[in-house]
Design an enzyme around this catalytic site. Structure first.
Site, PDB file in Angstrom:
ATOM      1  N   TYR A   1      63.353  38.058   4.072  1.00 31.75           N
ATOM      2  CA  TYR A   1      63.611  38.580   5.410  1.00 31.75           C
ATOM      3  C   TYR A   1      63.039  37.645   6.475  1.00 31.75           C
ATOM      4  CZ  TYR A   1      64.074  42.146   9.078  1.00 31.75           C
ATOM      5  OH  TYR A   1      64.418  42.856  10.201  1.00 31.75           O
TER       6      TYR A   1
ATOM      7  N   SER B   1      61.998  39.923  -2.452  1.00 33.25           N
ATOM      8  CA  SER B   1      61.953  40.738  -1.244  1.00 33.25           C
ATOM      9  C   SER B   1      63.377  41.024  -0.743  1.00 33.25           C
ATOM     10  CB  SER B   1      61.089  40.051  -0.187  1.00 33.25           C
ATOM     11  OG  SER B   1      60.793  40.930   0.874  1.00 33.25           O
TER      12      SER B   1
ATOM     13  N   ASP C   1      51.938  46.562  -3.452  1.00 31.56           N
ATOM     14  CA  ASP C   1      52.872  46.061  -2.447  1.00 31.56           C
ATOM     15  C   ASP C   1      53.119  47.119  -1.384  1.00 31.56           C
ATOM     16  OD1 ASP C   1      54.940  44.957  -0.982  1.00 31.56           O
ATOM     17  OD2 ASP C   1      56.128  44.361  -2.725  1.00 31.56           O
TER      18      ASP C   1
ATOM     19  N   HIS D   1      52.734  42.107  -2.137  1.00 35.59           N
ATOM     20  CA  HIS D   1      54.121  41.665  -2.005  1.00 35.59           C
ATOM     21  C   HIS D   1      54.367  40.296  -2.644  1.00 35.59           C
ATOM     22  CE1 HIS D   1      58.101  42.144  -0.444  1.00 35.59           C
ATOM     23  NE2 HIS D   1      58.045  41.077   0.329  1.00 35.59           N
TER      24      HIS D   1
END
Length: 334
Positions: A92, A187, A273, A308
């Site tokens: 992202y 992600s 995460d 993450h």
């Protein structure tokens, strides 16, 4: 940050119901049919990257609405035979960056296509080169909320379509074994790879880590971190828009794509995460392939003390070994 989601034993059994719209398949069939008109490739130009052992081309392919989408296509220099290919999707806020940034898959002997993210690339990394000409519908400033109130206008309808067309593009490139194409991402990239697995029935493999857009409604209840936080921020201003927003999000739910997938799958997840809560990854993994009438090969690796970043380089090494086995790739000694 301590573990904040379900305990590991519950995650291993977690199979939540998803509020799947009745026209989910029709919506994506029509969207992809419209995008599949004509040659997927618009241009392929060699570039000088400063690397002697890697050849790279600047690729433009036709994505959603035939929009031009940029990508880097790289392969080991001097190798003439068709190679299995990895299509990689960036996270992202990232773009495709510079052609020498991501060399792992090329060094492992694969042809590699790194897709640019339309309308992104300004938050991390070294930028992108693909605008999003359809980003005029009401929504927040970030991609996660653009066009949120209508499934036809939502940013991820366009980005997922681009991701599917990237597979068609790599299959049209020279030196690619079109029967051995894998989708890879972390992600947001993991969410895109999972969507591709659910929409491209002859994909050879999918590798996802910390996937975004999985278990969306639970994630919105658990975290205010971006990108999910951009959706909640939009709803704090647009009170009463929840129903429309959740309806739109149901068309990009990763668990729904996972249920339709058949390709061998490799997952990774950090149990701490707070960006993409681990219950989303487990929901997709545990329900992966259930509508296909087969039992796809799949495995998941959990990292109890990681967030993450998940398993980071350890996870990448596991991916390399697993994909080589799935695609029966023989590595050169040394």
């Amino acid at each position: 940050m301590p573990a904040f989601d379900l305990p590991p034993r519950e995650l291993e059994r977690y199979r939540p119901d998803v509020q799947e719209p009745p026209d989910f398949d029709e919506f994506w069939r029509d969207t992809l049919k419209e995008a599949a008109q004509g040659d997927p490739l618009a241009s392929v130009r060699p570039v000088e990257s400063g690397l002697r052992l890697t050849q790279t081309w600047d690729v433009t392919f036709r994505g959603f609405a035939a929009d031009s989408v940029r990508a880097w296509y790289s392969r080991p220099a001097g190798v003439r035979e068709p190679l299995p290919a990895v299509v990689e999707y960036a996270g992202y806020g990232r773009g495709r960056g510079l052609p020498h940034e991501r060399l792992t898959w090329v060094n492992a002997g694969y042809a590699h296509l790194l897709m640019d993210n339309r309308g992104q690339g300004d938050q991390y990394g070294n930028g992108g080169a693909t605008p999003d000409p359809h980003a005029s519908a009401p929504g927040g400033p970030g991609p996660a909320a653009r066009g949120l109130l209508d499934r036809r206008d939502y940013h991820y309808r366009r980005l997922i379509t681009d991701a599917v067309r990237a597979v068609a593009a790599v299959r049209a490139l020279p030196g690619v074994d079109g029967e051995r194409v894998a989708a890879v991402g972390n992600s947001q990239g993991g969410g895109l790879a999972l969507a591709v697995a659910g929409l491209v029935p002859d994909l050879a493999a999918v590798l996802v880590t910390a996937p975004f857009l999985c278990g969306i409604r639970r994630a919105l209840d658990l975290t205010d971190a971006s990108p999910y936080g951009e959706i909640t921020a939009y709803l704090t201003v647009h009170r009463g828009a929840e129903e429309a927003a959740y309806r739109t999000l149901s068309y990009v739910e990763g668990v729904s794509f996972a249920r339709r997938a058949v390709a061998p799958a490799h997952f990774g997840v950090g149990l701490r995460d707070t960006v993409c809560p681990p219950s989303g990854a487990y929901a997709a993994f545990n329900r992966y392939g259930e509508l296909a009438g087969v039992d796809p090969r799949k495995e998941i690796h959990a990292y109890p003390y990681n967030g993450h970043e998940g398993g980071d380089a350890v996870q990448v090494r596991r991916q390399l070994d697993w994909l080589a086995g799935v695609l029966e790739v023989t590595r050169s000694p040394g």
